[in-house]
Write a protein that holds these residues in place. Structure first.
Motif, PDB file in Angstrom:
ATOM      1  N   LEU A 174       4.597   1.654  -7.564  1.00  0.00           N
ATOM      2  CA  LEU A 174       4.376   0.402  -8.277  1.00  0.00           C
ATOM      3  C   LEU A 174       3.409   0.588  -9.443  1.00  0.00           C
ATOM      4  O   LEU A 174       3.584  -0.031 -10.499  1.00  0.00           O
ATOM      5  CB  LEU A 174       3.837  -0.660  -7.308  1.00  0.00           C
ATOM      6  CG  LEU A 174       4.796  -1.121  -6.210  1.00  0.00           C
ATOM      7  CD1 LEU A 174       4.098  -2.103  -5.277  1.00  0.00           C
ATOM      8  CD2 LEU A 174       6.049  -1.764  -6.799  1.00  0.00           C
ATOM      9  N   GLN A 175       2.404   1.423  -9.257  1.00  0.00           N
ATOM     10  CA  GLN A 175       1.460   1.680 -10.337  1.00  0.00           C
ATOM     11  C   GLN A 175       2.149   2.406 -11.485  1.00  0.00           C
ATOM     12  O   GLN A 175       1.930   2.083 -12.665  1.00  0.00           O
ATOM     13  CB  GLN A 175       0.282   2.521  -9.823  1.00  0.00           C
ATOM     14  CG  GLN A 175      -0.817   2.720 -10.862  1.00  0.00           C
ATOM     15  CD  GLN A 175      -1.418   1.406 -11.337  1.00  0.00           C
ATOM     16  OE1 GLN A 175      -1.840   0.585 -10.527  1.00  0.00           O
ATOM     17  NE2 GLN A 175      -1.440   1.208 -12.649  1.00  0.00           N
ATOM     18  N   LYS A 176       2.985   3.390 -11.152  1.00  0.00           N
ATOM     19  CA  LYS A 176       3.740   4.096 -12.192  1.00  0.00           C
ATOM     20  C   LYS A 176       4.681   3.134 -12.908  1.00  0.00           C
ATOM     21  O   LYS A 176       4.817   3.174 -14.139  1.00  0.00           O
ATOM     22  CB  LYS A 176       4.539   5.237 -11.548  1.00  0.00           C
ATOM     23  CG  LYS A 176       5.325   6.071 -12.548  1.00  0.00           C
ATOM     24  CD  LYS A 176       4.406   6.794 -13.531  1.00  0.00           C
ATOM     25  CE  LYS A 176       5.185   7.699 -14.463  1.00  0.00           C
ATOM     26  NZ  LYS A 176       4.306   8.387 -15.443  1.00  0.00           N
ATOM     27  N   LYS A 177       5.306   2.263 -12.141  1.00  0.00           N
ATOM     28  CA  LYS A 177       6.204   1.256 -12.713  1.00  0.00           C
ATOM     29  C   LYS A 177       5.443   0.341 -13.662  1.00  0.00           C
ATOM     30  O   LYS A 177       5.911   0.036 -14.767  1.00  0.00           O
ATOM     31  CB  LYS A 177       6.822   0.448 -11.567  1.00  0.00           C
ATOM     32  CG  LYS A 177       7.846  -0.586 -11.971  1.00  0.00           C
ATOM     33  CD  LYS A 177       8.449  -1.193 -10.707  1.00  0.00           C
ATOM     34  CE  LYS A 177       9.593  -2.139 -11.033  1.00  0.00           C
ATOM     35  NZ  LYS A 177      10.260  -2.645  -9.800  1.00  0.00           N
ATOM     36  N   LEU A 178       4.264  -0.097 -13.237  1.00  0.00           N
ATOM     37  CA  LEU A 178       3.440  -0.965 -14.068  1.00  0.00           C
ATOM     38  C   LEU A 178       3.056  -0.267 -15.364  1.00  0.00           C
ATOM     39  O   LEU A 178       3.117  -0.865 -16.455  1.00  0.00           O
ATOM     40  CB  LEU A 178       2.183  -1.379 -13.290  1.00  0.00           C
ATOM     41  CG  LEU A 178       1.238  -2.358 -13.970  1.00  0.00           C
ATOM     42  CD1 LEU A 178       1.910  -3.704 -14.189  1.00  0.00           C
ATOM     43  CD2 LEU A 178      -0.030  -2.534 -13.134  1.00  0.00           C
ATOM     44  N   ASP A 179       2.654   0.997 -15.277  1.00  0.00           N
ATOM     45  CA  ASP A 179       2.273   1.756 -16.470  1.00  0.00           C
ATOM     46  C   ASP A 179       3.441   1.872 -17.446  1.00  0.00           C
ATOM     47  O   ASP A 179       3.262   1.709 -18.671  1.00  0.00           O
ATOM     48  CB  ASP A 179       1.789   3.152 -16.071  1.00  0.00           C
ATOM     49  CG  ASP A 179       0.492   3.105 -15.271  1.00  0.00           C
ATOM     50  OD1 ASP A 179      -0.201   2.083 -15.325  1.00  0.00           O
ATOM     51  OD2 ASP A 179       0.202   4.105 -14.579  1.00  0.00           O
TER      52      ASP A 179
ATOM     53  N   GLU B  97       0.824  -1.205   0.000  1.00  0.00           N
ATOM     54  CA  GLU B  97       0.000   0.000   0.000  1.00  0.00           C
ATOM     55  C   GLU B  97       0.858   1.254   0.000  1.00  0.00           C
ATOM     56  O   GLU B  97       0.546   2.241  -0.680  1.00  0.00           O
ATOM     57  CB  GLU B  97      -0.936  -0.009   1.210  1.00  0.00           C
ATOM     58  CG  GLU B  97      -2.105  -0.974   1.088  1.00  0.00           C
ATOM     59  CD  GLU B  97      -3.015  -0.642  -0.072  1.00  0.00           C
ATOM     60  OE1 GLU B  97      -3.261   0.559  -0.312  1.00  0.00           O
ATOM     61  OE2 GLU B  97      -3.488  -1.578  -0.750  1.00  0.00           O
ATOM     62  N   ALA B  98       1.935   1.213   0.792  1.00  0.00           N
ATOM     63  CA  ALA B  98       2.828   2.370   0.853  1.00  0.00           C
ATOM     64  C   ALA B  98       3.546   2.588  -0.477  1.00  0.00           C
ATOM     65  O   ALA B  98       3.807   3.733  -0.878  1.00  0.00           O
ATOM     66  CB  ALA B  98       3.847   2.187   1.978  1.00  0.00           C
ATOM     67  N   GLN B  99       3.834   1.485  -1.176  1.00  0.00           N
ATOM     68  CA  GLN B  99       4.576   1.578  -2.434  1.00  0.00           C
ATOM     69  C   GLN B  99       3.659   1.672  -3.648  1.00  0.00           C
ATOM     70  O   GLN B  99       4.135   1.787  -4.777  1.00  0.00           O
ATOM     71  CB  GLN B  99       5.485   0.352  -2.595  1.00  0.00           C
ATOM     72  CG  GLN B  99       6.576   0.248  -1.559  1.00  0.00           C
ATOM     73  CD  GLN B  99       7.392  -1.019  -1.725  1.00  0.00           C
ATOM     74  OE1 GLN B  99       6.984  -1.963  -2.396  1.00  0.00           O
ATOM     75  NE2 GLN B  99       8.571  -1.048  -1.124  1.00  0.00           N
ATOM     76  N   LYS B 100       2.360   1.611  -3.412  1.00  0.00           N
ATOM     77  CA  LYS B 100       1.408   1.498  -4.521  1.00  0.00           C
ATOM     78  C   LYS B 100       1.561   2.584  -5.575  1.00  0.00           C
ATOM     79  O   LYS B 100       1.526   2.272  -6.780  1.00  0.00           O
ATOM     80  CB  LYS B 100      -0.019   1.480  -3.972  1.00  0.00           C
ATOM     81  CG  LYS B 100      -1.051   1.068  -5.010  1.00  0.00           C
ATOM     82  CD  LYS B 100      -2.407   0.854  -4.367  1.00  0.00           C
ATOM     83  CE  LYS B 100      -3.431   0.397  -5.403  1.00  0.00           C
ATOM     84  NZ  LYS B 100      -4.754   0.152  -4.783  1.00  0.00           N
ATOM     85  N   PRO B 101       1.714   3.862  -5.207  1.00  0.00           N
ATOM     86  CA  PRO B 101       1.866   4.880  -6.261  1.00  0.00           C
ATOM     87  C   PRO B 101       3.070   4.602  -7.173  1.00  0.00           C
ATOM     88  O   PRO B 101       2.956   4.705  -8.406  1.00  0.00           O
ATOM     89  CB  PRO B 101       2.050   6.179  -5.467  1.00  0.00           C
ATOM     90  CG  PRO B 101       1.385   5.907  -4.155  1.00  0.00           C
ATOM     91  CD  PRO B 101       1.654   4.466  -3.865  1.00  0.00           C
TER      92      PRO B 101
END
Length: 235
Positions: A83-88, A77-81
């Protein structure tokens, strides 16, 4: 027939020993029964203790697993932003790369130019920031094949497609590791056994080294790929 004094004495002695034997047997039976009861009690207590310890161990294991899962959830949850950018970025990278695998697409075509332009931007910028050594290696393989295709447009693009597949697999491995699906401390590369593993990109300290290539790819012929590998001592 009258009993003699001797026979009377023997009879009395026999009765006495009989009484003693019966009393001894009764006492022995009581002792044996008592010992058996103690044994059964101790056995039952040992069984109950063993079950209690097993249940405690199970509760502790479940509690530790719950704590581990909770910690993993909080970390994600803390890394989600990020990780989401990484995924994109990973999805954009593979989308740009897969556009280049069409046999009919000419390197002079505008579609090719736009895809390669964005791929190189990702390769030298965002992908280097969010990727790791395995991702970087796979991206360099695609870059080599882009250079080969641009110099030899009629060349078979099997290796280009192969490199794009390697990149897609490497990106998936990196995603699984980042999201905690793969819990190994060090992420494995799709090139297992080839040394292309690690937590961080190695471009800063190993940018002058050729990427690790899967066995079976055609030799590189484009001038842009035939650079001399320099060692740190020669810089």
């Amino acid at each position: 027939m009258a009993q003699t004094p001797r026979s009377s004495a023997l009879l009395r002695l026999s009765k006495r020993y009989t009484i003693i034997a019966v009393a001894a047997w009764t006492i022995a039976g009581a002792v044996i029964a008592g010992v058996w009861k103690v044994y059964e009690f101790q056995t039952e207590q040992a069984r109950l203790l063993s079950e209690s310890l097993a249940k405690q161990a199970e509760v502790i294991a479940e509690r530790d697993e719950a704590r581990s899962q909770a910690a993993l959830t909080r970390r994600i949850e803390a890394q989600k932003p990020f990780l989401q950018k990484k995924l994109d970025l990973f999805f954009e990278t593979i989308q740009q790369a897969q556009r280049l695998t069409e046999w009919e697409l000419d390197p002079k075509d505008e579609t090719w130019k736009q895809a390669t332009k964005r791929f190189w931007e990702l390769r030298w910028g965002e992908l280097e920031m969010v990727g790791d050594a395995g991702v970087r290696n796979a991206a360099r393989l695609v870059g080599q094949q882009i250079t080969e295709t641009e110099e030899f447009p009629s060349r078979d693009r099997h290796d280009l497609r192969w490199a794009v597949e390697c990149l897609a697999d490497e990106l998936r491995f990196a995603i699984e590791h980042a999201w905690g699906i793969d819990r190994n401390a060090t992420r494995e590369s799709v090139l297992r056994g080839e040394g292309a593993t690690g937590k961080l990109p190695n471009g800063c300290v190993a940018g002058n080294r050729d990427p690790i290539r899967p066995a079976g790819m055609q030799p590189l012929k484009a001038k842009g790929n035939l650079h001399q590998v320099r060692s740190p001592q020669t810089e």
